[in-house]
Design a protein around this motif. Structure first.
Motif, mmCIF file in Angstrom:
data_model
loop_
_atom_site.group_PDB
_atom_site.id
_atom_site.type_symbol
_atom_site.label_atom_id
_atom_site.label_comp_id
_atom_site.label_asym_id
_atom_site.label_seq_id
_atom_site.Cartn_x
_atom_site.Cartn_y
_atom_site.Cartn_z
ATOM 1 N N TYR A 6 3.804 43.794 22.915
ATOM 2 C CA TYR A 6 4.040 45.201 22.573
ATOM 3 C C TYR A 6 3.865 45.408 21.074
ATOM 4 O O TYR A 6 4.345 44.618 20.257
ATOM 5 C CB TYR A 6 5.458 45.614 22.976
ATOM 6 N N ARG A 7 3.144 46.479 20.738
ATOM 7 C CA ARG A 7 3.019 46.924 19.355
ATOM 8 C C ARG A 7 3.278 48.418 19.326
ATOM 9 O O ARG A 7 2.603 49.177 20.031
ATOM 10 C CB ARG A 7 1.621 46.632 18.810
ATOM 11 N N ASP A 8 4.258 48.810 18.530
ATOM 12 C CA ASP A 8 4.640 50.225 18.454
ATOM 13 C C ASP A 8 4.909 50.790 19.842
ATOM 14 O O ASP A 8 4.563 51.946 20.147
ATOM 15 C CB ASP A 8 3.551 51.037 17.749
ATOM 16 N N GLY A 9 5.507 49.962 20.693
ATOM 17 C CA GLY A 9 5.917 50.421 22.010
ATOM 18 C C GLY A 9 4.828 50.424 23.067
ATOM 19 O O GLY A 9 5.074 50.855 24.193
ATOM 20 N N ILE A 10 3.624 49.944 22.744
ATOM 21 C CA ILE A 10 2.511 49.927 23.691
ATOM 22 C C ILE A 10 2.061 48.483 23.900
ATOM 23 O O ILE A 10 1.839 47.751 22.929
ATOM 24 C CB ILE A 10 1.318 50.768 23.188
ATOM 25 N N GLU A 329 6.562 50.544 26.521
ATOM 26 C CA GLU A 329 7.803 49.768 26.494
ATOM 27 C C GLU A 329 9.015 50.649 26.794
ATOM 28 O O GLU A 329 9.135 51.770 26.284
ATOM 29 C CB GLU A 329 7.967 49.118 25.121
ATOM 30 N N THR A 330 9.898 50.121 27.621
ATOM 31 C CA THR A 330 11.113 50.847 27.971
ATOM 32 C C THR A 330 12.083 50.852 26.794
ATOM 33 O O THR A 330 12.344 49.816 26.176
ATOM 34 C CB THR A 330 11.790 50.180 29.185
ATOM 35 N N ALA A 331 12.604 52.008 26.467
ATOM 36 C CA ALA A 331 13.534 52.125 25.346
ATOM 37 C C ALA A 331 14.844 51.410 25.670
ATOM 38 O O ALA A 331 15.300 51.413 26.824
ATOM 39 C CB ALA A 331 13.807 53.595 25.049
ATOM 40 N N PRO A 332 15.468 50.785 24.691
ATOM 41 C CA PRO A 332 16.757 50.128 24.923
ATOM 42 C C PRO A 332 17.777 51.113 25.482
ATOM 43 O O PRO A 332 17.838 52.271 25.064
ATOM 44 C CB PRO A 332 17.163 49.636 23.529
ATOM 45 N N GLY A 333 18.555 50.633 26.438
ATOM 46 C CA GLY A 333 19.587 51.472 27.031
ATOM 47 C C GLY A 333 19.120 52.350 28.168
ATOM 48 O O GLY A 333 19.934 53.055 28.784
ATOM 49 N N THR A 334 17.824 52.349 28.465
ATOM 50 C CA THR A 334 17.310 53.166 29.573
ATOM 51 C C THR A 334 17.839 52.642 30.901
ATOM 52 O O THR A 334 17.840 51.434 31.150
ATOM 53 C CB THR A 334 15.765 53.136 29.599
ATOM 54 N N ASP A 335 18.305 53.554 31.739
ATOM 55 C CA ASP A 335 18.802 53.155 33.057
ATOM 56 C C ASP A 335 17.659 52.599 33.909
ATOM 57 O O ASP A 335 16.541 53.127 33.894
ATOM 58 C CB ASP A 335 19.423 54.357 33.775
ATOM 59 N N ARG A 336 17.942 51.544 34.617
ATOM 60 C CA ARG A 336 16.968 50.946 35.526
ATOM 61 C C ARG A 336 17.514 51.002 36.942
ATOM 62 O O ARG A 336 18.719 51.121 37.156
ATOM 63 C CB ARG A 336 16.691 49.482 35.142
ATOM 64 N N ARG A 337 16.627 50.874 37.883
ATOM 65 C CA ARG A 337 17.047 50.825 39.276
ATOM 66 C C ARG A 337 16.078 49.923 40.033
ATOM 67 O O ARG A 337 14.943 49.732 39.597
ATOM 68 C CB ARG A 337 17.086 52.223 39.886
ATOM 69 N N PRO A 338 16.495 49.351 41.143
ATOM 70 C CA PRO A 338 15.625 48.440 41.878
ATOM 71 C C PRO A 338 14.572 49.200 42.692
ATOM 72 O O PRO A 338 14.877 50.209 43.351
ATOM 73 C CB PRO A 338 16.592 47.688 42.796
#
Length: 424
Positions: A6-10, A329-338
């Motif tokens: 990842y660079r700059d979120g990509i 890239e997923t931001a820190p703290g983003t909710d995830r689900r299965p």
């Protein structure tokens, strides 16, 4: 290690942002990193630098001619198991004296082709095969270097479908019968013994089975030399595994593998050949795919993507794990689900992952299936009349399509309707 970061979120392949490839080529698409391919080849080459050796890339892992040229230009030999793979290696500029012909079912036509165009050695797998090769070589007026693949009856402790060194596998000749087989070869015209071949399986994550097999090969080398056979080369196969799940402990590295080889057979004065494929190509490639739908099911949610089991068969065939990550890239703290991550093919087996934690994605969002460089594109099909996936090679900030996606018209035009049906 690979060059997908990842660079700059990509997520990038080396210096190329993957969304740029998706825009130009479409999805699904295989993307390979030249830097990763070369790095992994050189790790094996360095691991055997203590003696004469040849690292023969196993073409079956990823056989695009551009990949073969990249590795061949770096000094790699090639391990092939068909005339088609042999022709690919030669098309990539690899000379015949760096190509080893393996495989349990070589045909007479294949033998004639490789003998006519040059081959380093042929690894024999059965007595009928060696007698046929003797006849073909004699008729062509050539003498061919050969080894015999011995089956050491060692459990590689890998997946049932990729274990090759047990007594109940179809490969090679039982090591207990090696002396009589080599004695017969010595009497056959057109064949010249140069060594011993062994290969016990793929995706090995423990060095002990290698050690057991190579110790048996070392003992056999002494026996065969005492019988008068010039054992000059040891073809020790491949099979070292890769970390498909980044959260797991890493398998042994090439330097540790090379040390096992040195400890077990380094004293014999033989040239060492190895045939890695998966560890060179596996983490050098990804399969990039787009989300089509998010679908809520009964007790589970589905992420439906435009890649399918015909594009990457390993999860359906082997129950294989591939890490799956978003291109953004997923931001820190983003909710995830299965989610169950599935394709559009009309099979319940068309499933890449079950219950995989992901941040919510929308239609058109991109994800990458990691570690897809080996046994991905080469095993793809056109099931459900889906065109074969294109392949892209990245080097630095450049990329090129090295296999184009066929159009539907091109795919259908390969079929022909018999005249008697047209007349009807």
């Amino acid at each position: 290690m690979d060059h997908f970061l990842y660079r700059d979120g990509i997520l990038h392949a080396e210096n190329v942002p993957l969304p740029a490839i998706a825009r130009d080529v479409g999805t699904p698409v295989y993307v390979y990193s030249a830097a990763t391919l070369l790095r992994h080849f050189r790790l094996f080459d360095e691991a055997l630098s203590w003696g004469p050796h040849l690292v023969c890339y196993a073409v079956k892992a990823a056989s695009n001619v551009a990949i073969l040229k990249l590795l061949g230009d770096a000094g790699a030999g090639m391990d092939v198991v068909s005339e088609g793979e042999y022709r690919r290696a030669r098309a990539a500029g690899v000379p015949g004296d760096r190509i080893v012909f393996s495989g349990v079912g070589k045909t007479e036509a294949e033998m004639r082709h490789v003998l006519a165009h040059g081959v380093r050695q042929i690894n024999l797998e059965s007595e009928p095969e060696m007698r046929l090769l003797s006849r073909v070589a004699t008729e062509m007026g050539v003498t061919v270097p050969v080894t015999v693949r011995v089956n050491p009856d060692v459990d590689a402790k890998t997946h049932e479908k990729i274990a090759t060194g047990r007594s109940d596998n179809k490969f090679g000749i039982p090591i207990a019968r090696a002396r009589e087989v080599y004695a017969e070869i010595a009497k056959l015209a057109g064949l010249r013994v140069v060594g011993i071949d062994v290969h016990i399986g793929s995706q090995l994550t423990d060095l002990e089975p290698f050690r057991q097999a190579y110790r048996k090969v070392a003992d056999l080398t002494g026996i065969l030399r005492a019988d008068g056979h010039p054992i000059e080369r040891l073809d020790l196969g491949g099979g070292l595994g890769i970390p498909y799940a980044r959260s797991n402990l890493a398998p042994p590295v090439p330097s540790e593998y090379g040390q096992v080889i040195r400890e077990e057979v380094g004293h014999l004065g033989c040239e060492i050949e190895i045939e890695p494929g998966r560890l060179i190509a596996g983490n050098a490639g990804i399969l990039m795919t787009s989300t089509i739908y998010m679908k809520e099911g009964e007790g589970r949610d589905f992420l439906i993507v435009d890649a399918a089991m015909n594009d990457l068969i390993r999860p359906a065939m082997y129950g294989a794990h591939h890490d799956i990550v978003p291109i953004v890239e997923t931001a820190p703290g983003t909710d995830r689900r299965p989610y169950d991550i599935v394709g559009p093919v009309c099979e319940s087996g068309d499933t890449f992952a079950k219950g995989r934690d992901m941040a919510p994605l929308g239609a058109g969002d991109l994800i990458a299936m990691r570690s897809a460089g080996a046994y991905g594109a080469v095993m793809a099909s056109e099931y459900n009349s889906r065109p074969l996936v294109p392949e892209v090679l990245v080097q630095g900030d450049r990329y090129a399509v090295i296999r184009a996606r066929p159009t539907l018209d091109e795919m259908i035009s390969r079929d022909t309707i018999p005249q008697w049906l047209s007349e009807a």
